[in-house]
Write a protein that holds these residues in place. Structure first.
Motif, PDB file in Angstrom:
ATOM      1  N   GLU A  14       1.201   1.242  -6.249  1.00  0.00           N
ATOM      2  CA  GLU A  14       0.805   2.072  -5.108  1.00  0.00           C
ATOM      3  C   GLU A  14       1.843   3.163  -4.846  1.00  0.00           C
ATOM      4  N   PHE A  15       3.119   2.799  -4.923  1.00  0.00           N
ATOM      5  CA  PHE A  15       4.209   3.749  -4.725  1.00  0.00           C
ATOM      6  C   PHE A  15       4.146   4.875  -5.761  1.00  0.00           C
ATOM      7  N   ALA A  16       3.987   4.521  -7.029  1.00  0.00           N
ATOM      8  CA  ALA A  16       3.943   5.518  -8.105  1.00  0.00           C
ATOM      9  C   ALA A  16       2.759   6.464  -7.927  1.00  0.00           C
ATOM     10  N   ALA A  17       1.618   5.922  -7.533  1.00  0.00           N
ATOM     11  CA  ALA A  17       0.431   6.745  -7.345  1.00  0.00           C
ATOM     12  C   ALA A  17       0.597   7.725  -6.187  1.00  0.00           C
ATOM     13  N   SER A  18       1.402   7.355  -5.189  1.00  0.00           N
ATOM     14  CA  SER A  18       1.571   8.188  -3.996  1.00  0.00           C
ATOM     15  C   SER A  18       2.660   9.240  -4.151  1.00  0.00           C
ATOM     16  N   MET A 390      10.368  -5.685  -2.439  1.00  0.00           N
ATOM     17  CA  MET A 390       9.043  -5.557  -1.832  1.00  0.00           C
ATOM     18  C   MET A 390       9.124  -4.907  -0.455  1.00  0.00           C
ATOM     19  N   LEU A 391      10.054  -5.387   0.369  1.00  0.00           N
ATOM     20  CA  LEU A 391      10.201  -4.842   1.715  1.00  0.00           C
ATOM     21  C   LEU A 391      10.502  -3.350   1.658  1.00  0.00           C
ATOM     22  N   HIS A 392      11.369  -2.966   0.729  1.00  0.00           N
ATOM     23  CA  HIS A 392      11.757  -1.569   0.593  1.00  0.00           C
ATOM     24  C   HIS A 392      10.545  -0.685   0.288  1.00  0.00           C
ATOM     25  N   LEU A 393       9.768  -1.061  -0.711  1.00  0.00           N
ATOM     26  CA  LEU A 393       8.588  -0.266  -1.063  1.00  0.00           C
ATOM     27  C   LEU A 393       7.543  -0.285   0.051  1.00  0.00           C
ATOM     28  N   TYR A 394       7.379  -1.440   0.698  1.00  0.00           N
ATOM     29  CA  TYR A 394       6.428  -1.546   1.800  1.00  0.00           C
ATOM     30  C   TYR A 394       6.821  -0.600   2.934  1.00  0.00           C
TER      31      TYR A 394
END
Length: 439
Positions: A14-18, A390-394
């Motif tokens: 999701e991060f990469a796509a955004s 996970m928390l960081h990317l979230y």
């Protein structure tokens, strides 16, 4: 672990796509920088964000996303990104010229402001970073004592050449280091018993910073003061991070424990490159260029640095301490940090999310150990770094910018609106991943 990995992978996709523009910028960087990086702490998988601009307590990346800045440039960004007093000081300094190659009034102005804040500083010299400050402080201690060994603490960090994890790091400056355990007086006494006559300095962070925001107990820090005096060693407080705490005079001024030398850095330069070391006049006179005034026999020791007294840092730093970060403002920020940390720990009850720290500096982690039982880095064994990832990317997805390792440093620009929003986002994370963070 498999469920956590799957959840992380989904967030990474999701991060990469955004963030396609950040990915493109990173790919360009890898062609001219090793790993696209020139500051290791800023790298994270799958690739780091690229910031386009910043204002107040907010950042905007190259893909147009807006973030609340909770990282605060690892404590250097105390004033936020556009404080008008700081900007005016820099603009006025620019009008007078970029670089003088000479003394100017602002260096003594900033030095006096620092001396007034920190109980252990009689004389101070400037450098360009906390790393340089540590180098020069340790050199002074070794010269002053005519000894060679340095006591440090596992998990400590005193700049790029002073990393102490399970042992000295390969990039470390080649001093003879003795490594004790933080908040463990017995380990200190054991090393002193075997090496006391050879110890030039004991250097300690009053709160371990990059190692996880673990405060030193008053009893432990007082013990170091007592033992350093007893064996004739120089006690150095690394207050590069902790200088902003309490009333802005660091831990030493709050606890009344006076080190022989102090190292400083980060926010005191007003957002410009900055470092400093200072302390007792007899030790600092090691660097007095008037040879006859030094505590040592013979010539003084040189201390070079083209930009030690650079006009931008001296002007911005002086304006910040003089006109923005008063002791009352520092106390307010400290209390705001304590409140946020307590609220985070409260909403996380029943989970393995824990927060340690002091005042406006804190670290989130995922571990079963209660915060009050974390006394040194060995108490952090067993924590989940993947949950932190996970928390960081979230949080990035929710518009909150913090360090990958869970580190947070509040700026003066943050308000209740931003902090309440962060608490709400943290609750959202705990709800969404309840089965993974259950205590």
């Amino acid at each position: 672990m498999e469920q956590i990995q799957e959840a992380y992978d989904a967030l990474a996709i999701e991060f990469a796509a955004s963030n396609p523009k950040s990915k493109a910028a990173y790919d360009i960087a890898t062609k001219c920088l090793p790993g696209g990086n020139t500051r290791t702490v800023l790298f994270y998988e799958p690739f780091p964000l690229y910031t386009e601009r910043a204002e107040g307590c907010h950042l905007w990346d190259v893909d147009g996303h807006k973030y609340v800045d909770l990282l605060g440039e690892y404590t250097a960004g105390l004033y936020g990104h556009s404080n008008p007093v700081i900007l005016k000081a820099i603009q006025e300094a620019l009008k007078r010229g970029l670089s003088f190659g000479s003394h100017h009034a602002d260096e003594a102005r900033l030095a006096q402001l620092i001396r007034d804040r920190f109980s252990g500083i009689e004389l101070v010299r400037f450098t360009n970073s906390g790393t340089e400050a540590t180098l020069m402080a340790l050199a002074a201690a070794k010269i002053f004592t005519d000894r060679s060994k340095i006591m440090v603490f596992e998990g400590g960090y005193h700049g790029g050449g002073f990393l102490f994890k399970s042992g000295p790091h390969p990039v470390n400056v080649p001093h003879q280091f003795l490594m004790a355990q933080y908040n463990d007086t017995a380990s200190v006494d054991e090393l002193i018993a075997a090496n006391g006559e050879d110890i030039a300095a004991i250097i300690v962070e009053p709160m371990i910073g990059s190692g996880g925001c673990i405060p030193g107990t008053p009893g432990f820090l007082a013990h170091l003061r007592e033992k350093a005096t007893e064996i004739g060693a120089v006690l150095i407080f690394d207050e590069v991070m902790t200088s902003r705490l309490y009333s802005g005079g660091g831990v030493q001024s709050e606890l009344g424990i006076t080190p022989d030398l102090t190292t400083l850095g980060k926010y005191i330069g007003g957002g410009m490159s900055f470092g400093a070391f200072g302390g007792k006049a007899d030790i600092m006179s090691t660097y007095d260029p008037r040879a006859t005034s030094t505590a040592r026999k013979g010539a003084s020791v040189p201390h070079a640095g083209t930009f030690n007294n650079n006009v931008l840092t001296m002007a911005a730093g002086s304006a910040g301490l003089e006109n923005v970060f008063s002791p009352d403002v520092a106390r307010t920020l400290h209390g705001r940090g304590d409140d946020l940390r307590n609220k985070l720990n409260s909403i996380a009850k029943g989970t393995i999310l824990k927060v340690t720290g002091c005042g406006s500096i804190m670290n989130i982690r995922f571990i079963a150990t209660p915060p009050e039982d974390i006394h040194n880095v060995r108490d952090l064994e067993g924590q989940s770094t993947l949950l932190l990832d996970m928390l960081h990317l979230y949080m990035l997805g929710q518009g909150f910018y913090m360090a990958r390792r869970g580190f947070i440093a509040l700026s003066l620009e943050l308000t209740a609106t931003e902090l309440d929003g962060f608490l709400e986002a943290a609750q959202g994370f705990l709800r969404k991943y309840a089965t993974l963070v259950s205590g």
